[in-house]
Write an enzyme that holds these catalytic residues in place. Structure first.
Site, PDB file in Angstrom:
ATOM      1  CG  ASP A 255      -2.044  -1.029   0.938  1.00 41.72           C
ATOM      2  OD1 ASP A 255      -1.808  -2.224   1.173  1.00 41.72           O
ATOM      3  OD2 ASP A 255      -3.115  -0.630   0.433  1.00 41.72           O
ATOM      4  CG  ASN A 265       0.488  -5.770   1.702  1.00 46.18           C
ATOM      5  OD1 ASN A 265      -0.265  -5.147   0.961  1.00 46.18           O
ATOM      6  ND2 ASN A 265       0.469  -7.103   1.745  1.00 46.18           N
ATOM      7  CE  LYS A 266      -5.721  -5.466   4.407  1.00 49.04           C
ATOM      8  NZ  LYS A 266      -6.461  -4.342   5.052  1.00 49.04           N
TER       9      LYS A 266
HETATM   10  O1  MRU Z   1      -7.625  -3.097   2.917  1.00 48.40           O
HETATM   11  P1  MRU Z   1      -7.366  -3.516   1.504  1.00 48.40           P
HETATM   12  O2  MRU Z   1      -8.168  -4.703   1.088  1.00 48.40           O
HETATM   13  O3  MRU Z   1      -7.501  -2.354   0.545  1.00 48.40           O
HETATM   14  O4  MRU Z   1      -5.842  -3.935   1.510  1.00 48.40           O
HETATM   15  C1  MRU Z   1      -5.260  -4.380   0.314  1.00 48.40           C
HETATM   16  C2  MRU Z   1      -3.842  -4.766   0.451  1.00 48.40           C
HETATM   17  O5  MRU Z   1      -3.256  -4.704   1.503  1.00 48.40           O
HETATM   18  C3  MRU Z   1      -3.145  -5.146  -0.812  1.00 48.40           C
HETATM   19  O6  MRU Z   1      -2.151  -6.095  -0.577  1.00 48.40           O
HETATM   20  C4  MRU Z   1      -2.485  -3.900  -1.425  1.00 48.40           C
HETATM   21  O7  MRU Z   1      -3.402  -2.852  -1.512  1.00 48.40           O
HETATM   22  C5  MRU Z   1      -1.907  -4.166  -2.750  1.00 48.40           C
HETATM   23  S1  MRU Z   1      -3.101  -4.451  -3.994  1.00 48.40           S
HETATM   24  C6  MRU Z   1      -2.305  -4.727  -5.447  1.00 48.40           C
END
Ligand code: MRU
Length: 373
Positions: A255, A265-266
């Site tokens: 992100d 990231n998540k």
């Molecule tokens: O909360 P989200 O579902 O938007 O989180 C998404 C992620 O963490 C993805 O790994 C990240 O955005 C990369 S998407 C190519």
């Protein structure tokens, strides 16, 4: 004709005639494929905040298209007032989620276009209606370009990623960095899709990804739709599958990547990276350059979104699964330290430690390649 799968739908699209943003409501997947059309600022903001559209690149494209749609609705008769309203819409959409830098990046690209057009129209002989038409045309072009570029970026990341894999490899991924998080291919899933087309027969492990289950609901769903061999695991199973030798590489999305390579990231990604290091499994982050934020020096400066406690205590359960009133900490993302990352795969090559210099070279290549591509 083969049945339509989720991969045959556009994650983010625009109806240029009706001036509506069209997204798959991802909160309903995998049970129901529902396309929704949005044209009001609050509805677009909510769709991003509520994760109806989610994943850093998809959020960026949706915000750019949303901003164009809102710009079309501005009623005024002067360029200054138009820009004032435009900036209000931009700032509002920018406030929907704080961590994914693509949101800000895409809105800033739209802003640059608006500012550039307004500047060049300042001493023109056009009337306001003509000026407005010129600005809106340029904004329309830009938001379509952001989407088109995303497809190219993901495919190119897929090609670089595939060069790191062998047929039959086991791959672990976390959250959803798939087509549903982008406009096509995904980032972390792009090497999987490209390899599958070439008969690589990967074995993919998808972490379910608590608390919003993007791995279970979205990654497992879209990979199955493409005929990929995918096994869903609980988040706390990733250590075991790595220890068993079933995983030859981890691919995740991101992100926001700081200038030193620290990567948000998540939530749970840093745990996976730590385990990968323990079991000598290479850990790759797939990052469009739009996700690399050179103005953020390290992961410590990344704003981590915190979300509602109900996502942990109640969501997905028939009845509440935690005592009422319990304290909950629910960060949506965590930061993986750069020393846990084997490589950061961009559309202009793979960065390796020390990341900062490689990022500088990558951005130089991007600039040499011309605007966008
Ligand atoms: O909360 P989200 O579902 O938007 O989180 C998404 C992620 O963490 C993805 O790994 C990240 O955005 C990369 S998407 C190519």
């Amino acid at each position: 004709m083969a049945d339509k799968t989720i991969l045959d739908y556009e994650t983010v699209d625009i109806d240029l005639e009706k001036k509506e943003l069209i997204i798959i409501d991802q909160t309903k997947l995998p049970g129901k494929t529902e396309l929704i059309r949005l044209s009001e600022a609050k509805d677009i903001w909510d769709a991003i905040y509520l994760l109806k559209v989610r994943g850093a690149p998809a959020i960026g494209v949706a915000a750019a298209m949303g901003l164009y749609i809102l710009a079309c609705k501005i009623v005024t008769d002067s360029l200054d007032e138009f820009y004032e309203e435009f900036v209000k819409c931009k700032d509002y959409l920018d406030s929907s989620r704080p961590t994914a830098v693509n949101l800000h990046w895409a809105l800033e690209r739209m802003d640059e276009v608006a500012k550039g057009e307004i500047l060049s129209l300042k001493n023109s002989n056009y009337n306001y209606a003509q000026e407005e038409a010129i600005i809106l045309k340029a904004l329309e072009k830009e938001c379509l370009l952001i989407k088109e570029e995303d497809i190219w970026v993901c495919r190119t990341i897929g090609e670089y990623g595939l060069s790191l894999l062998k047929p039959g490899d086991g791959i672990l991924t976390h959250c959803n960095a798939g087509q549903l998080a982008t406009c096509k291919y995904g980032t972390a899933t792009a090497p999987i899709y490209l390899g599958t087309e070439q008969g690589y027969n990967f074995k993919v492990f998808a972490d379910e990804t608590r608390p919003l289950l993007q791995g279970a609901r979205l990654t497992a769903y879209e990979l199955m739709s493409a005929g990929v061999d995918v096994t869903l695991i609980c988040d706390n199973t990733s250590g075991m599958v790595m220890k068993n030798g079933w995983v030859q590489a981890v691919f995740v999305g991101c992100d926001r990547v700081a200038a030193n390579g620290d990567t948000a990231n998540k939530i749970g990604t840093s745990m996976v990276a730590t385990l990968a290091k323990r079991y000598n499994v290479p850990f790759y982050v797939c990052a469009p350059t739009s996700t690399i934020d050179m103005s953020t020096p390290t992961g410590d400066e990344i704003h981590i979104e915190e979300r509602k406690s109900e996502e942990v205590t109640e969501m997905w359960y028939e009845e509440r699964m935690a005592p009422a009133g319990v304290k909950v900490f629910n960060p949506a993302f965590d930061v993986t330290d750069n020393d846990l990352i084997t490589g950061i795969i961009t559309e202009y090559g793979i960065a390796r430690a020390p990341f900062t210099q490689d990022f500088i070279d990558i951005f130089k290549r991007k600039e040499e390649a011309g605007y966008g591509k």
